[in-house]
Design an enzyme around this catalytic site. Structure first.
Site: not given
Length: 419
Positions: A171-173
């Protein structure tokens, strides 16, 4: 001018989601100045948890969110440290942070303070949760805010199985791309009005945005998690060949291509069966499970190499379900600069993904790896008018930290597709 050449970005952020945004902007040609505490970004501690190795200089885990940056270590709790940071921000275009609101207020880096001092700045924040509601001040990480609360962990497995382990920072990327889009859009507004703006992205919202079909279809009775043996559209599903290869076909327009699939799969006996030839009929009679079974039985009669010839002949949208090893050895990934080779002194040849956005004026971007804490501090202080004596005093007073070791080579990422 190439890409975002001339654009200056100040980063005050940790871990992955927010730092990956400046990494993207850096690959577009922007100058990225990262301000770290003396102990460094906590992402520097994560290599073992990701199953990777690191040395005092080389850290593949950290590189993923930290390519193409300049590294400053500044104590923002001191007046002198904040003064230097404000000088940096004054000459910048974008400020990116992942710090929580109360910490930003204590440091004088919150939106209200920065906007009042530097109204031209585009101020971007990555959060775990939204600016309102009970979780607004809570810590939020990819695993918790995105994968767990966003429903991925429970919706992705096959029905009846335990929750899945989503790849770390998945999810971060993705959220980083949202923040990059937001700050660049705000930059357009600034160029037209002269005024910066506040841009906020949160991990939970990013996950729910990506889960739209699940959220909306659930309100019509669709179950999550689901079984591939019960999906509403049999032609948008995974199947297995005789030799054990899993693959995906993706004909969302089942009605249009039903006869083509019957011919291609050796199921001509189903042609003309009005109970099976439309999704509307399957939705009413529940015979989608029968069609899935027919497809399964057909695919189990031939090996993958035989089916791939048939799929190409009929121009069908299909793809073998790749393992990570398949991706690492995929010619397509190197031909299109999706994966780039790095020659680490300690680890030898490795590969890392590039950001997915390309400027025609840049082409495949130059990349350099992360640096030790404070590596560029002295260089930037000199750029902003500090003398050697002032720098030495600020180091002695604990205002800045500067790298004092030998000059290191960070240009280890090979440009161009493949070796």
């Amino acid at each position: 001018m190439k890409g975002l050449e001339g654009l200056k970005v100040i980063e005050l952020a940790g871990y992955v989601a927010a730092p990956a945004c400046p990494r993207i902007l850096g690959e577009m040609g922007a100058e990225i100045i990262k301000i770290e505490p003396f102990t460094g970004d906590e992402q520097r501690t994560q290599s073992a948890s990701h199953g990777m190795l690191k040395t005092d200089v080389e850290d593949p885990s950290f590189d993923m969110s930290s390519i193409n940056k300049n590294w400053l270590a500044v104590n923002l709790k001191t007046d002198e440290g904040r003064e230097f940071a404000y000088k940096l921000i004054e000459t910048a275009d974008i400020f990116i942070t992942s710090f929580r609101d109360k910490a930003l207020e204590r440091l004088g880096m919150d939106y209200e303070t920065i906007h009042k001092k530097f109204p031209h700045i585009v101020w971007g924040q990555m959060r775990g949760y939204g600016e309102r509601g009970p979780e607004k001040d809570s810590k939020g990480f990819d695993a918790t805010s995105y994968s767990a609360r966003g429903g991925l962990i429970t919706a992705f497995p096959q029905k009846g199985e335990s929750p899945v382990n989503v790849v770390s920072a998945f999810g971060d990327f993705n959220a980083a791309i949202d923040l990059a889009a937001g700050v660049l859009a705000a930059l357009v507004r600034k160029d037209r009005t002269g005024e910066g703006d506040k841009v906020v992205v949160n991990l939970y919202h990013t996950a729910v945005w990506a889960m739209q079909i699940a959220v909306v279809s659930r309100q019509f009775g669709r179950e999550y998690p689901r079984s591939r043996k019960e999906v509403p559209c049999p032609s948008n599903n995974c199947y297995q060949t005789k030799d054990g290869v899993w693959f995906m076909i993706c004909y969302g327009n089942y009605n249009k291509y039903f006869e083509d699939m019957c011919h291609a799969f050796g199921l001509e006996q189903l042609i003309g069966n009005k109970e099976l030839d439309t999704l509307e009929a399957l939705g009413k009679n529940g015979k989608n499970v029968d069609v899935i079974r027919y497809f399964e039985e057909a695919f189990a009669k031939k090996n993958w190499n035989e089916w791939e010839v048939i799929f190409k002949k009929w121009d069908m949208p299909y793809q073998k379900c790749f393992t990570i090893d398949d991706i690492i050895s995929d010619e397509e990934a190197y031909d299109n600069d999706i994966l780039r080779h790095i020659n680490y002194d300690a680890f030898g040849d490795r590969v890392i993904p590039t950001s997915p956005i390309r400027f025609g004026s840049i082409g495949d971007p130059e990349l350099w790896l992360n640096k030790p804490v404070g590596y560029d501090t002295i260089e930037y202080m000199k750029k902003y008018g500090y003398s050697e004596e002032q720098i030495d005093k600020l180091i002695a007073d604990g205002v800045i930290k500067a790298y004092k070791g030998k000059k290191l080579n960070f240009n280890k990422v090979k440009k161009g597709p493949g070796l």
